[in-house]
Design a protein around this motif. Structure first.
Motif, PDB file in Angstrom:
ATOM      1  N   ASP A  12       0.831  -1.208   0.000  1.00  0.00           N
ATOM      2  CA  ASP A  12       0.000   0.000   0.000  1.00  0.00           C
ATOM      3  C   ASP A  12       0.863   1.256   0.000  1.00  0.00           C
ATOM      4  O   ASP A  12       0.582   2.226  -0.713  1.00  0.00           O
ATOM      5  CB  ASP A  12      -0.915   0.005   1.230  1.00  0.00           C
ATOM      6  N   ALA A  13       1.928   1.228   0.803  1.00  0.00           N
ATOM      7  CA  ALA A  13       2.807   2.399   0.877  1.00  0.00           C
ATOM      8  C   ALA A  13       3.503   2.643  -0.455  1.00  0.00           C
ATOM      9  O   ALA A  13       3.640   3.788  -0.896  1.00  0.00           O
ATOM     10  CB  ALA A  13       3.847   2.196   1.984  1.00  0.00           C
ATOM     11  N   ILE A  14       3.961   1.569  -1.115  1.00  0.00           N
ATOM     12  CA  ILE A  14       4.624   1.717  -2.419  1.00  0.00           C
ATOM     13  C   ILE A  14       3.668   2.286  -3.455  1.00  0.00           C
ATOM     14  O   ILE A  14       4.008   3.210  -4.211  1.00  0.00           O
ATOM     15  CB  ILE A  14       5.182   0.351  -2.883  1.00  0.00           C
ATOM     16  N   LEU A  15       2.434   1.758  -3.503  1.00  0.00           N
ATOM     17  CA  LEU A  15       1.458   2.239  -4.487  1.00  0.00           C
ATOM     18  C   LEU A  15       1.116   3.715  -4.238  1.00  0.00           C
ATOM     19  O   LEU A  15       1.023   4.513  -5.174  1.00  0.00           O
ATOM     20  CB  LEU A  15       0.189   1.388  -4.422  1.00  0.00           C
ATOM     21  N   ASP A  16       0.929   4.071  -2.963  1.00  0.00           N
ATOM     22  CA  ASP A  16       0.536   5.444  -2.651  1.00  0.00           C
ATOM     23  C   ASP A  16       1.665   6.430  -2.933  1.00  0.00           C
ATOM     24  O   ASP A  16       1.426   7.571  -3.329  1.00  0.00           O
ATOM     25  CB  ASP A  16       0.120   5.553  -1.184  1.00  0.00           C
ATOM     26  N   ALA A  17       2.926   5.996  -2.738  1.00  0.00           N
ATOM     27  CA  ALA A  17       4.058   6.909  -2.895  1.00  0.00           C
ATOM     28  C   ALA A  17       4.571   6.993  -4.325  1.00  0.00           C
ATOM     29  O   ALA A  17       5.313   7.918  -4.655  1.00  0.00           O
ATOM     30  CB  ALA A  17       5.203   6.469  -1.970  1.00  0.00           C
ATOM     31  N   ALA A  18       4.179   6.048  -5.188  1.00  0.00           N
ATOM     32  CA  ALA A  18       4.710   6.011  -6.549  1.00  0.00           C
ATOM     33  C   ALA A  18       4.327   7.265  -7.320  1.00  0.00           C
ATOM     34  O   ALA A  18       3.168   7.689  -7.315  1.00  0.00           O
ATOM     35  CB  ALA A  18       4.212   4.768  -7.283  1.00  0.00           C
ATOM     36  N   ALA A  19       5.314   7.863  -7.989  1.00  0.00           N
ATOM     37  CA  ALA A  19       5.034   9.055  -8.806  1.00  0.00           C
ATOM     38  C   ALA A  19       4.307   8.695 -10.086  1.00  0.00           C
ATOM     39  O   ALA A  19       3.503   9.476 -10.605  1.00  0.00           O
ATOM     40  CB  ALA A  19       6.340   9.766  -9.136  1.00  0.00           C
ATOM     41  N   ASP A  20       4.587   7.522 -10.645  1.00  0.00           N
ATOM     42  CA  ASP A  20       3.909   7.062 -11.858  1.00  0.00           C
ATOM     43  C   ASP A  20       2.607   6.354 -11.510  1.00  0.00           C
ATOM     44  O   ASP A  20       2.420   5.845 -10.397  1.00  0.00           O
ATOM     45  CB  ASP A  20       4.801   6.105 -12.647  1.00  0.00           C
ATOM     46  N   ALA A  21       1.710   6.330 -12.482  1.00  0.00           N
ATOM     47  CA  ALA A  21       0.434   5.643 -12.298  1.00  0.00           C
ATOM     48  C   ALA A  21       0.649   4.135 -12.325  1.00  0.00           C
ATOM     49  O   ALA A  21       1.413   3.616 -13.144  1.00  0.00           O
ATOM     50  CB  ALA A  21      -0.545   6.057 -13.389  1.00  0.00           C
ATOM     51  N   ILE A  22      -0.020   3.422 -11.419  1.00  0.00           N
ATOM     52  CA  ILE A  22       0.048   1.960 -11.369  1.00  0.00           C
ATOM     53  C   ILE A  22      -1.370   1.419 -11.328  1.00  0.00           C
ATOM     54  O   ILE A  22      -2.179   1.826 -10.484  1.00  0.00           O
ATOM     55  CB  ILE A  22       0.843   1.465 -10.145  1.00  0.00           C
ATOM     56  N   ILE A  23      -1.673   0.506 -12.242  1.00  0.00           N
ATOM     57  CA  ILE A  23      -2.997  -0.110 -12.307  1.00  0.00           C
ATOM     58  C   ILE A  23      -2.829  -1.621 -12.293  1.00  0.00           C
ATOM     59  O   ILE A  23      -2.040  -2.186 -13.063  1.00  0.00           O
ATOM     60  CB  ILE A  23      -3.760   0.329 -13.574  1.00  0.00           C
ATOM     61  N   VAL A  24      -3.559  -2.280 -11.420  1.00  0.00           N
ATOM     62  CA  VAL A  24      -3.529  -3.747 -11.306  1.00  0.00           C
ATOM     63  C   VAL A  24      -4.859  -4.282 -11.831  1.00  0.00           C
ATOM     64  O   VAL A  24      -5.937  -3.816 -11.423  1.00  0.00           O
ATOM     65  CB  VAL A  24      -3.319  -4.182  -9.840  1.00  0.00           C
ATOM     66  N   SER A  25      -4.794  -5.263 -12.747  1.00  0.00           N
ATOM     67  CA  SER A  25      -6.016  -5.829 -13.340  1.00  0.00           C
ATOM     68  C   SER A  25      -5.958  -7.357 -13.313  1.00  0.00           C
ATOM     69  O   SER A  25      -4.880  -7.950 -13.165  1.00  0.00           O
ATOM     70  CB  SER A  25      -6.200  -5.335 -14.776  1.00  0.00           C
ATOM     71  N   ASP A  26      -7.106  -7.990 -13.498  1.00  0.00           N
ATOM     72  CA  ASP A  26      -7.150  -9.448 -13.517  1.00  0.00           C
ATOM     73  C   ASP A  26      -7.066  -9.967 -14.956  1.00  0.00           C
ATOM     74  O   ASP A  26      -6.839  -9.202 -15.903  1.00  0.00           O
ATOM     75  CB  ASP A  26      -8.411  -9.961 -12.816  1.00  0.00           C
ATOM     76  N   GLU A  27      -7.266 -11.292 -15.117  1.00  0.00           N
ATOM     77  CA  GLU A  27      -7.126 -11.907 -16.436  1.00  0.00           C
ATOM     78  C   GLU A  27      -8.190 -11.449 -17.420  1.00  0.00           C
ATOM     79  O   GLU A  27      -8.030 -11.600 -18.632  1.00  0.00           O
ATOM     80  CB  GLU A  27      -7.164 -13.433 -16.302  1.00  0.00           C
ATOM     81  N   LYS A  28      -9.292 -10.904 -16.899  1.00  0.00           N
ATOM     82  CA  LYS A  28     -10.347 -10.399 -17.773  1.00  0.00           C
ATOM     83  C   LYS A  28     -10.150  -8.922 -18.122  1.00  0.00           C
ATOM     84  O   LYS A  28     -10.960  -8.348 -18.852  1.00  0.00           O
ATOM     85  CB  LYS A  28     -11.711 -10.588 -17.106  1.00  0.00           C
ATOM     86  N   GLY A  29      -9.102  -8.342 -17.585  1.00  0.00           N
ATOM     87  CA  GLY A  29      -8.853  -6.928 -17.847  1.00  0.00           C
ATOM     88  C   GLY A  29      -9.630  -5.997 -16.949  1.00  0.00           C
ATOM     89  O   GLY A  29      -9.715  -4.800 -17.230  1.00  0.00           O
ATOM     90  N   LEU A  30     -10.185  -6.523 -15.841  1.00  0.00           N
ATOM     91  CA  LEU A  30     -10.923  -5.684 -14.898  1.00  0.00           C
ATOM     92  C   LEU A  30      -9.951  -5.119 -13.863  1.00  0.00           C
ATOM     93  O   LEU A  30      -9.075  -5.826 -13.353  1.00  0.00           O
ATOM     94  CB  LEU A  30     -12.026  -6.486 -14.210  1.00  0.00           C
ATOM     95  N   ILE A  31     -10.118  -3.856 -13.542  1.00  0.00           N
ATOM     96  CA  ILE A  31      -9.198  -3.173 -12.644  1.00  0.00           C
ATOM     97  C   ILE A  31      -9.457  -3.601 -11.198  1.00  0.00           C
ATOM     98  O   ILE A  31     -10.588  -3.515 -10.694  1.00  0.00           O
ATOM     99  CB  ILE A  31      -9.341  -1.650 -12.778  1.00  0.00           C
ATOM    100  N   LEU A  32      -8.389  -4.071 -10.535  1.00  0.00           N
ATOM    101  CA  LEU A  32      -8.464  -4.469  -9.134  1.00  0.00           C
ATOM    102  C   LEU A  32      -7.980  -3.362  -8.200  1.00  0.00           C
ATOM    103  O   LEU A  32      -8.462  -3.243  -7.073  1.00  0.00           O
ATOM    104  CB  LEU A  32      -7.616  -5.729  -8.897  1.00  0.00           C
ATOM    105  N   ARG A  33      -7.033  -2.568  -8.685  1.00  0.00           N
ATOM    106  CA  ARG A  33      -6.423  -1.537  -7.836  1.00  0.00           C
ATOM    107  C   ARG A  33      -5.870  -0.426  -8.723  1.00  0.00           C
ATOM    108  O   ARG A  33      -5.304  -0.699  -9.788  1.00  0.00           O
ATOM    109  CB  ARG A  33      -5.302  -2.171  -7.008  1.00  0.00           C
TER     110      ARG A  33
END
Length: 516
Positions: A12-33
């Motif tokens: 959570d800390a890494i995702l919140d602090a990252a300057a670049d956008a980060i998107i996590v998705s599943d095998e169907k292409g649905l966004i998880l985070r």
């Protein structure tokens, strides 16, 4: 806390602090985070993204290819998108497209497979690359034309000299007419070469210490007669202006050139603003510009509310022979000459234009230490000091350019205000309608979405009458104020502005309030 909890907190800390956008998705292409940088980049809320397809963040054609590549990767293991980095286009919530770099990786979490996309906004880099390419192209054209002009001047010297010798030898009237026609044509050619030399920065300049305000005032006498009654000329001269080292004749010629171009762009009439002020160019003030040194400058700007320029015209406007007025006898040398003169004077020229709204040229000349007018009085300095005066008040800053918005927020906070920010007029209105308290609405004029600065100001005045409005724009044709619906007048702070200008404009909003 157990190790699983520690791992989650670290992620959570890494995702919140990252300057670049980060998107996590599943095998169907649905966004998880989606991390905060991704939410800001695409101008969505977290609820808008989680559970939705990543295809909503890309153009339709790219979305179809993404689905195909993802399915192919899962079935065959072929890496067409996973493990690769490439430049693509993103789509923000308001439908605007922007360039970005995408890198996709995959991981297994339990029995599920997830894909991690890291996205970097390339808008600024692409703009810088385009500006650099344009500067290099103009430099290359300038070197070529300068060389051509040098050779042609030698040839024209021989031609004109021999024609004048023939004219002196008592030729009969018929031959004399032919000689004079040839001399006239050669003189026109010589003028053309002089313009080429100016663009190539090889013309002879006679720079002296100049007060741009006084020079502009002298030129206004000629401009008022030349432009005619349909063009209303207004001026905005700062009380303290540094001297500059320029050729006054060439400067007046450049001002006339810009004014005549503005007249043509305004057709049946309009407003022309000529302004002069001191500016400081630093990493924050003009970070988007290339080929310009930081330091103190005097800016002469010429702005109109005419037809504006298309993106293509803006790209080529300073090149010789390029003209949008070919049907009206345009040669394409006017702005090229202005460009060459400013560059040869050690200065910088900027262009801001919106189709249907108008055009503003900024001529920046290095400032000398001497000033053309006395320094401001002690009382004036106290009024325009940076001392905080906004305690207890909130400013809502509305600006679509992220770098400009960040700078505006920092500047206003320095003055003691609480600051909220919005990326568009639509977002700002939603914040006000949702109950957010604001004392001042500080909004750009030209923004994407349904509500531009004009529309937002009109809505805010009607629905939130206690909110004071200050508008800002790089488009300066409205001079000092703009008239909106219901006869309401709003102040406009013209970009680029100094901190002292911002202070003066904010203080003016409360000048008539007895409690402030």
């Amino acid at each position: 806390m157990n190790s699983t909890g520690d791992d989650k907190a670290l992620v959570d800390a890494i995702l919140d602090a990252a300057a670049d956008a980060i998107i996590v998705s599943d095998e169907k292409g649905l966004i998880l985070r989606a991390n905060p940088a991704a939410i800001a980049m695409f101008q969505h809320t977290e609820q808008d993204l989680v559970g939705h397809s990543v295809n909503e963040l890309m153009p339709q054609a790219a979305g179809a290819l993404h689905d195909r590549y993802l399915k192919q990767h899962i079935e065959t293991g072929e890496d067409r998108i996973v493990g690769q980095g490439r430049d693509v286009e993103g789509v923000r919530k308001d439908g605007t497209r922007f360039p970005l770099h995408l890198s996709v990786g995959s991981a297994t979490v339990g029995e599920s497979r997830v894909f991690i996309g890291i996205l970097h906004d390339l808008t600024q880099r692409k703009a810088t690359e385009a500006a650099l390419a344009r500067s290099r192209r103009l430099n290359a054209i300038g070197q070529m034309t300068g060389g051509i002009a040098h050779d042609f001047n030698n040839w024209l010297t021989v031609i004109i000299g021999n024609l004048e010798l023939l004219e002196m030898r008592n030729a009969d009237q018929r031959d004399l007419n032919l000689i004079r026609d040839a001399l006239h044509a050669a003189t026109i050619g010589s003028d053309l070469i002089a313009r080429l030399s100016a663009f190539g920065r090889r013309s002879d300049l006679n720079p002296v210490r100049v007060d741009l305000k006084a020079l502009c005032e002298d030129t206004l006498v000629i401009l008022k007669r030349t432009l005619g009654a349909k063009i209303q000329i207004k001026t905005d001269f700062a009380p303290v202006i540094s001297l500059v080292m320029v050729d006054p004749v060439q400067l007046q010629s450049a001002l006339m050139n810009l004014a005549l171009n503005a007249r043509d762009a305004m057709g049946d009439g309009g407003e022309l603003l000529i302004s002069v002020k001191n500016v400081r160019i630093d990493d924050d003030y003009m970070a988007q510009e290339v080929d310009v040194e930081t330091g103190d400058y005097v800016c002469l700007s010429v702005s109109d509310n005419g037809e504006g320029m298309s993106p293509r015209a803006q790209e080529h406007v300073f090149e010789p022979f390029f003209t949008t007025k070919a049907d009206r006898g345009g040669t394409g040398f006017g702005l090229a000459t202005v460009y060459g003169f400013v560059k040869q004077s050690g200065g910088h020229i900027t262009l801001y234009s919106e189709e249907g709204l108008g055009t503003s040229f900024g001529l920046y000349f290095p400032a000398l230490e001497e000033t053309a007018t006395p320094a401001p009085s002690e009382t004036d300095q106290k009024t325009r000091s940076n001392a905080p005066f906004g305690q207890g008040k909130t400013v809502l800053v509305v600006e679509d350019n992220a770098k400009v918005r960040k700078l505006s927020v920092a500047r206003i906070r320095e003055l003691g205000f609480d600051v909220e920010e919005a990326q568009s007029g639509d977002a700002a209105y939603a914040m006000l309608a949702g109950g957010m308290r604001a004392d001042i609405l500080f909004s750009d004029l030209v923004m994407p979405g349904d509500l531009n600065g004009y529309d937002l100001a009109a809505l805010a005045s009607r629905e939130f009458p206690d909110v004071k409005v200050l508008l800002t724009s790089g488009y300066a044709s409205d001079v000092v104020t703009t008239q909106l619906s219901q006869g309401k007048t709003y102040d406009i702070l013209h970009k680029p502005y100094r901190q002292a200008d911002l202070i003066e404009s904010l203080q003016a909003l409360f000048a008539d309030d007895p409690d402030d």
